[in-house]
Design a protein around this motif. Structure first.
Motif: not given
Length: 304
Positions: A231-235, A239-244, A266-267, A272-276
């Motif tokens: 979730l922290q990687s460059r990949l 944006e997808g998280f915010d649309l869901q 936990q996932l 939610k913490e990483e927002r990705s």
């Protein structure tokens, strides 16, 4: 005549058939009056007496060979073609029943037969078939796949499953021909005595798919120790998280009701913490190690 008109007429003739009925004036209602010459307009309303309804019912029976009082339009276009020149009156589109299947060992075991799906050297996403044509399946594990690109990797990607004959089922979309409703109906029919796994993106929508699939036992995704790295990687996809937001709200409600299994709870917190989010295609490209996670506290059992 089209599907909406048939349904409008069906509702009308079934409503108190021995009494008069009124309807608000609408374009569809006017078309019924003009085409079938039944009913009239009074006080800015469409009026249909008992005799109007009887005549209208008979007109439809003469035209289609179907009784709008007792029969609905056939589901398939092939069935509808028996009654009307316009086969598109059918309740369902032509592709509505299409299902895409694959198998980890390349053999589809359905209807008491073993079907070799494709030659070893020909990459394929599987077999597009009619859900309604399948009467039995002789696979013990069903793996529902969210993204079409993953279906072609069925024989190459080693998943953490002991069942080498697992049946892969594509969830479906609006473009490929395979339909999400057909997938859901398939799992509903055959999943009760199978191990059902959902392999999806690691995002709120992917988890929602897993948690709403009938008879689901496990979600398949990256190992827990790799979640934050993914979730922290460059990949990772922010944006997808915010649309869901809708899927996220659904997961939060399950968590608040303590209906979400510990690992997925936990996932959810991690996402939610990483927002990705992290998609299946990136799991493949980065050769992510995968694991099975029980989806809900009500389900128990050992991984297949």
């Amino acid at each position: 005549m089209d599907r909406k008109m048939y349904q409008w007429i069906s509702a009308l003739v079934k409503h108190k058939p021995e009494q008069a009925s009124s309807r608000p004036i609408s374009q569809l209602g006017r078309q019924v009056l003009e085409h079938y010459h039944c009913g009239h307009i009074r006080n800015n309303r469409l009026m249909f007496g008992a005799e109007d309804k009887r005549r209208l019912r008979q007109r439809i029976k003469d035209e289609l060979g179907l009784d709008p009082f007792t029969e609905q339009l056939p589901d398939s276009r092939l069935e509808m073609a028996q009654y009307h020149a316009n086969e598109k009156l059918a309740a369902k589109p032509a592709s509505d029943d299409h299902l895409l299947l694959n198998s980890a060992d390349g053999i589809l075991r359905v209807n008491g037969e073993q079907i070799q799906l494709h030659p070893q050297r020909l990459t394929s996403a599987g077999l597009l078939c009619l859900n309604s044509s399948i009467q039995t399946i002789e696979h013990q594990t069903l793996v529902v796949i969210e993204n079409l690109a993953i279906m072609a990797l069925c024989h190459d990607w080693q998943l953490p499953l002991t069942d080498s004959q697992a049946l892969w089922v594509y969830r479906g979309d609006h473009k490929s021909g395979a339909k999400a409703q057909a997938c859901r109906e398939f799992v509903e029919r055959f999943g009760s005595d199978k191990t059902v796994i959902v392999f999806s993106d690691m995002d709120p929508k992917g988890l929602e798919i897993a948690l709403t699939m009938p008879y689901v036992d496990y979600w398949l995704g990256p190992e827990q120790k790799a979640w934050r790295t993914c979730l922290q990687s460059r990949l990772a996809n922010c944006e997808g998280f915010d649309l869901q937001s809708g899927a996220l709200a659904y997961l939060e409600r399950l968590a608040n009701e303590q209906r979400l299994a510990g690992a997925l709870n936990q996932l959810l917190l991690c996402m939610k913490e990483e927002r990705s989010s992290y998609r299946q295609e990136h799991m493949v490209s980065q050769q992510a190690k995968l694991a099975l996670f029980m989806v809900a506290l009500r389900k128990q059992g050992n991984p297949p």
